[in-house]
Design a protein around this motif. Sequence first.
Motif, PDB file in Angstrom:
ATOM      1  N   ARG B  80       0.829  -1.201   0.000  1.00  0.00           N
ATOM      2  CA  ARG B  80       0.000   0.000   0.000  1.00  0.00           C
ATOM      3  C   ARG B  80       0.864   1.252   0.000  1.00  0.00           C
ATOM      4  O   ARG B  80       0.770   2.108  -0.842  1.00  0.00           O
ATOM      5  CB  ARG B  80      -0.870   0.012   1.251  1.00  0.00           C
ATOM      6  CG  ARG B  80      -2.098  -0.820   1.123  1.00  0.00           C
ATOM      7  CD  ARG B  80      -2.862  -0.752   2.428  1.00  0.00           C
ATOM      8  NE  ARG B  80      -3.617   0.490   2.547  1.00  0.00           N
ATOM      9  CZ  ARG B  80      -3.956   1.029   3.675  1.00  0.00           C
ATOM     10  NH1 ARG B  80      -3.575   0.484   4.808  1.00  0.00           N
ATOM     11  NH2 ARG B  80      -4.670   2.141   3.716  1.00  0.00           N
ATOM     12  N   ASN B  81       1.700   1.302   0.984  1.00  0.00           N
ATOM     13  CA  ASN B  81       2.451   2.537   1.225  1.00  0.00           C
ATOM     14  C   ASN B  81       3.703   2.527   0.385  1.00  0.00           C
ATOM     15  O   ASN B  81       4.362   1.490   0.220  1.00  0.00           O
ATOM     16  CB  ASN B  81       2.818   2.612   2.707  1.00  0.00           C
ATOM     17  CG  ASN B  81       3.008   4.031   3.155  1.00  0.00           C
ATOM     18  OD1 ASN B  81       3.102   4.920   2.311  1.00  0.00           O
ATOM     19  ND2 ASN B  81       3.058   4.226   4.443  1.00  0.00           N
ATOM     20  N   THR B  82       4.041   3.674  -0.159  1.00  0.00           N
ATOM     21  CA  THR B  82       5.218   3.708  -1.018  1.00  0.00           C
ATOM     22  C   THR B  82       6.252   4.708  -0.518  1.00  0.00           C
ATOM     23  O   THR B  82       7.115   5.142  -1.288  1.00  0.00           O
ATOM     24  CB  THR B  82       4.805   4.089  -2.448  1.00  0.00           C
ATOM     25  OG1 THR B  82       4.115   5.329  -2.379  1.00  0.00           O
ATOM     26  CG2 THR B  82       3.962   3.029  -3.060  1.00  0.00           C
ATOM     27  N   GLY B  84       8.717   4.323   1.345  1.00  0.00           N
ATOM     28  CA  GLY B  84      10.075   3.803   1.490  1.00  0.00           C
ATOM     29  C   GLY B  84      10.532   3.851   2.933  1.00  0.00           C
ATOM     30  O   GLY B  84       9.729   4.007   3.859  1.00  0.00           O
ATOM     31  N   ASP B 100      -0.035   5.797  -1.972  1.00  0.00           N
ATOM     32  CA  ASP B 100      -0.103   4.469  -2.590  1.00  0.00           C
ATOM     33  C   ASP B 100       0.606   4.493  -3.948  1.00  0.00           C
ATOM     34  O   ASP B 100       1.219   5.489  -4.320  1.00  0.00           O
ATOM     35  CB  ASP B 100      -1.544   3.987  -2.713  1.00  0.00           C
ATOM     36  CG  ASP B 100      -2.376   4.874  -3.619  1.00  0.00           C
ATOM     37  OD1 ASP B 100      -1.791   5.796  -4.206  1.00  0.00           O
ATOM     38  OD2 ASP B 100      -3.586   4.650  -3.697  1.00  0.00           O
ATOM     39  N   ILE B 101       0.516   3.444  -4.612  1.00  0.00           N
ATOM     40  CA  ILE B 101       1.322   3.308  -5.825  1.00  0.00           C
ATOM     41  C   ILE B 101       0.903   4.292  -6.905  1.00  0.00           C
ATOM     42  O   ILE B 101       1.676   4.671  -7.782  1.00  0.00           O
ATOM     43  CB  ILE B 101       1.261   1.828  -6.290  1.00  0.00           C
ATOM     44  CG1 ILE B 101       2.439   1.532  -7.214  1.00  0.00           C
ATOM     45  CG2 ILE B 101      -0.051   1.524  -6.995  1.00  0.00           C
ATOM     46  CD1 ILE B 101       2.951   0.137  -7.070  1.00  0.00           C
ATOM     47  N   ASN B 136       1.953   0.494   7.480  1.00  0.00           N
ATOM     48  CA  ASN B 136       0.772   0.549   6.637  1.00  0.00           C
ATOM     49  C   ASN B 136      -0.457   0.989   7.406  1.00  0.00           C
ATOM     50  O   ASN B 136      -1.550   1.041   6.834  1.00  0.00           O
ATOM     51  CB  ASN B 136       0.513  -0.816   6.014  1.00  0.00           C
ATOM     52  CG  ASN B 136       1.531  -1.115   4.944  1.00  0.00           C
ATOM     53  OD1 ASN B 136       1.900  -0.220   4.181  1.00  0.00           O
ATOM     54  ND2 ASN B 136       2.031  -2.334   4.913  1.00  0.00           N
TER      55      ASN B 136
END
Lengths: 615, 690
Positions: B80-82, B84, B100-101, B136
């Motif tokens: 979900r989370n981007t 990093g 998100d992506i 997340n």
Amino acid sequence: MPKHYRPPGKKKEGNAAKYITRTKAVHHLQVSLPTFRKLCILKGIFPREPKKKVEGNHKTYYHTKDIAFVAHDPLVEKFRDIRAHKRKVKKALARKNRELADRLLNRQPTYKLDRLILERYPAFVDALRDLDDCLTMVHLFAALPAVGGERIQVERIHNCRRLSHEWQAYISQTHSLRKTFISVKGIYYQAEVEGQKITWLTPHALQQVLTDDVDFNVMLTFLEFYEALLGFVNFKLYHSINVKYPPLLDPQLEALAAGRYSDSWLLLVFLELYALCRYVSAAPERQLGDSQAISSSENEQSEDKKVDAQTDESDLRLAQLQHQLPANEPGTLMHLVEDATGADDEDNETKECKNLFKKFKFFLSREVPRESLLFIIPAFGGVVSWEGDGSPFKESDEDITHQIVDRPTQGHMFLSREYVQPQWIYDCVNARTILPTEAYLVGRVPPAHLSPFVDNEAEGYVPEYAETIKRLQDAASKQVLPMPGIESGDLDDPQNLLAEGIIDRTEASEAAEKKRKLAMLEKQYHDELNMELQGITYSASLSNKNLQSSVEDVQEDAPADPEQMEKDTRDLSMVAMSRKKRRLYEAMQISKERKKANVNILKERKKKAEASKKE
Amino acid sequence: MAKSRAEADHVEQEEPEEPSENGFVREFDHQEEESERSDAVGSSEDEGSSGEGEKDGEDDEEIHQSAEESDSSEDEVAPRNTIGEVPLEWYKDEEHIGFDITGKKISKQARKDKIDSFLAGVDDSKNWRKIYDEYNDEEVELTKEEIRIIRRLLKGRTPHAEVDPYAPYVDWFDWEDKGHPLSNAPEPKRRFIPSKWEQKKVVQYVRAIRKGLIKFDKPKEEPRFYLLWGDDSSVAENKRHGLSYIPAPKPKLAGHEESYNPSIEYIPTQEEMNSYQLMYEEDRPKYIPRRYESLRSVPAYENSLKEGFDRCLDLYLCPRTRKKRINIDPESLKPKLPSKKDLKPYPLTCYLEYRGHSGPVNSISIEVSGQWIASGSTDGTVRLWEVETGRCLRVWDVGEAVQHLAWNPLPELPILAVSAGHKVHLLNTGLGDAEEKMRIKELLHVEEVLTDDAGNSVAAVSWVQHEKHDGITLEHLKTVSTVEWHRKGDYFSTVMPSGDSRAVLIHQLSKKHTANPIKKLRAPAVSAVFHPTRPFFFVSTKKNVRVYDLSKNKLIKKLDPGLREVSSIAIHPGGDNVIVGSKEGKMCWFDMDLSSQPYKRLPAHPKDITNVAFHRSYPLFASCSDDCTAYVFHGMVYSDLNQNPLIVPLEILHGHTSSNGRGVLDCKFHPRQPWLFTAGADSVIKLYCH
């Protein structure tokens, strides 16, 4: 040349030779200062005050003989051994020689204090005389929190607890407690053992705080000695009432006690004592019973019995305990006590103490200081139970005469018993009479609690409640011993009456006055009779008498008021005294004045309080 | 290697888990999930085993691949989370947790409050499997399989039970010297013969054990306590050895004020408490009483440990000495004196008063026969009284305040010497029969010539006929304080305190001659007295008393009273005892035979002693003082030299009143009776009788 100059080649003498300072003593003994302190504490060496302080006024002086006495003690060498041993262990550990370290730790040099105790107290009475501090200290440490990781080892606190309970058990069992006093600092007890009055203080049963401003090393050294001393004293005392020391307790019950209730330990000690006492007291009776038998066989027999008893001792004890614990009838308990000590010859005071609460049965609520009351009530012959596990009888027992309560209100009340505050017990004990309970009932503010250690007469001020108690005591003693002829005005010998404690001093003086007046009247009567016999008429005699009296008046006129006379006589005697005595006399007068001033302050306060109460 | 593989496996297993556990996945049925998972594992293993025949290097990779494959096959949903690997606290205050992506913000979930989460946790039996994923922002429920893996990891085993970490090693490689060991050196000897040093050490130990130097078992514990004090019958053994033991004083027992519930009067009032604050630290009371309503409200005493420690310090640090504590009745200090009744008669009560003077009566003197008394006052008059009636017979006005007067000790010469100012008058009292009067008249006649001759600077005194009264006046240079007669009535001495070298003069009445035998005194003279029997002369200065032998004209003794200021002196009729009164109210009794130090000091008066007197026949002496009292003492001197004089205070005579700070100025005994005359500053003379 200074006065204390000593020419070379001449020995020191006088104070310079007799006393050495502390630093010099430490150097002489070749020990460190903490070790020196420890040695002094254990050996009971104290500084002395020389007449002339040769090395300076601000220094501490020890007697050279005292220091020599320490120097010859094996303890010095032992301390050195311990130090060396510690170093060995440290070294082994540093070299990671775990095996050697373990082996060394297994065999640490230890020392015992029995020799020192015997040296310091050659007779048992000496030890009892010095027991006050010991008991206070042990009781203080028994009240400290037994928490691991603190500065005091847990085992020592437990040991103190055990020793104090053993001591209390003995005192309670032999009914030798005499006075009690609840102060702000704790509860004072005074007991009389072998004619020695021993007073100690137990802190209130609340959490004590370990403060930082004390040096625990010093205190623990003292405690070390006191623990040993009290152990030996307890041994001797238990020995004197034919009880084995240390009392063996059933491990199961002990665990229970240690786990949950600190004071049921005490109970266990009691029960143990009862059981042992019964056993012990039974033995000589048995021996007496078949005294016709040959002594040797008898000995064998008794020994056999003993052995038997020892083999299944724990079973027996457990049985006894279990027997006593649930179905503990007061009668049997009392019986046990009687059995234990009744046979011995006792002095009057002990008898009086023993019978004070004999008729009563007490029940303690859970908020009262249980440990203290469990100690006091049996010591004065009462039967006691409490709320909680292991109590001999329940609250609903019909025979309970007094319930000790310390709460604002009591919910359910049994009509057959009285609900009193704990102070009642302490006051009764001090007064040695059963005081009326009205003032001590639940929810009331009890009357003032007075110290039994104060001699009110000597102090010059008698508190109000002390007078009340005195009156009650008198009433009680009269009730008990109705003395013939007191009421019929038999005032011949007020001193005698005083000795009997019927009337106090003022009354005595009044009686003396009365007596004198009576004597005067009698004399007059006799004179008149004589005159009548001689045939002098009444009027003549009257005039004659008047004449005499007038002459007397003239003579008596001359000396001024009695105050002046008194002052004169005092001044005259002061003139004749030597200077030393005069100074002493004056100092005494000053202290007297001071005392009087204190009493006056008290009286003033009392007056003010009463005045404000009236308003 | 096996371990690393396992780890890798675990990592690969774990990673894909995270994204898979989103909201949707949680909806899945548990059973379904499990079956899926077992499928995945099965497939990976299948692949692993199939690849075994190929290159060993690929082994790892293959597992990787398979895991990846399985992961990708498993979850279609991307993580979900981007954001990093950035610190999560960057998003702490934001509304979203990341992106998100597709680059859209993912908003934070609503926080459940604690009670709700707790209740939910209680209701849900699988709660213990749930983990909150902070990255997340969602809760992840671990499956049973995952739990199993975690457990295995915790125990330090491979995550999957099926993996055999100890599979036989297969050497896949070939090289030339494959058949030889790495080193071909022969096994050294020390590997298989016993060590010599070890053996030595063992021998050492064995010897030590045999000797008992090393002990392994713990020492047997002796009973800690035993009967230390056997029977106390042998008293000699029970003595403490060494120096005397001084037991420490017992701590003070608690008084009424230390009670938890003291009576009301022991509690200081508020004002007193406030006053304590004003006191110095060390004066402040250590303990302030307090009252608690009930026993349950009593707190723990915070100082109990401190006080215990202080007691310890006292026990081992405080120097101890034996101090005698005197516990006696103060009355017992008073000396046992013979009863006063046995010492009677002595003056006791005021019998008569002589009134007439208008100023303080400075001096009185009683005639030898005891019939007459003369008194001199500051009002400048000398009065003559009859003792028994109190009648004033005669009054002389001398003009100046009378300092001192004295009767001639001869009964046939009733001459009165009166010192007033610079003059000394010798007055003819006019008593006695005619023949005596004649003789006196002759005696009291001075030729004027004689005085003129002596009127030069050398003469200290000039003898002049008195103008007004018949008598002689001796004019001195300075004020004359005292006049004393010699017992034979011919000589008399006068003292001028400020006269320096001519302070003490001796006059001869018959020759009208004046001598100055004492030149040097070192201190101002106070008075001078003749010895009653021998030719001695006592001069008292302010510091001491000097005794001169008049016949040899030298100093024979100096009596040192050790007082601040001598005011008066009197000599016992026996001549061996002297009393000296001082201005500090003390009186000294000297026994001349004993020493020059006083035999006894009697601190009688609080104020100055003005005069002291001996009785001529009774063993009595008296002192009078400015405190308006006169003390009467019994002073018995024994003829036996071994017995010291007995001094008993008898009576304090009151009656005079103070005026101008002065009380009784003079006292004299009656020559025959045990009566005492006192002259007061209140211008009254009193007679005290027995």
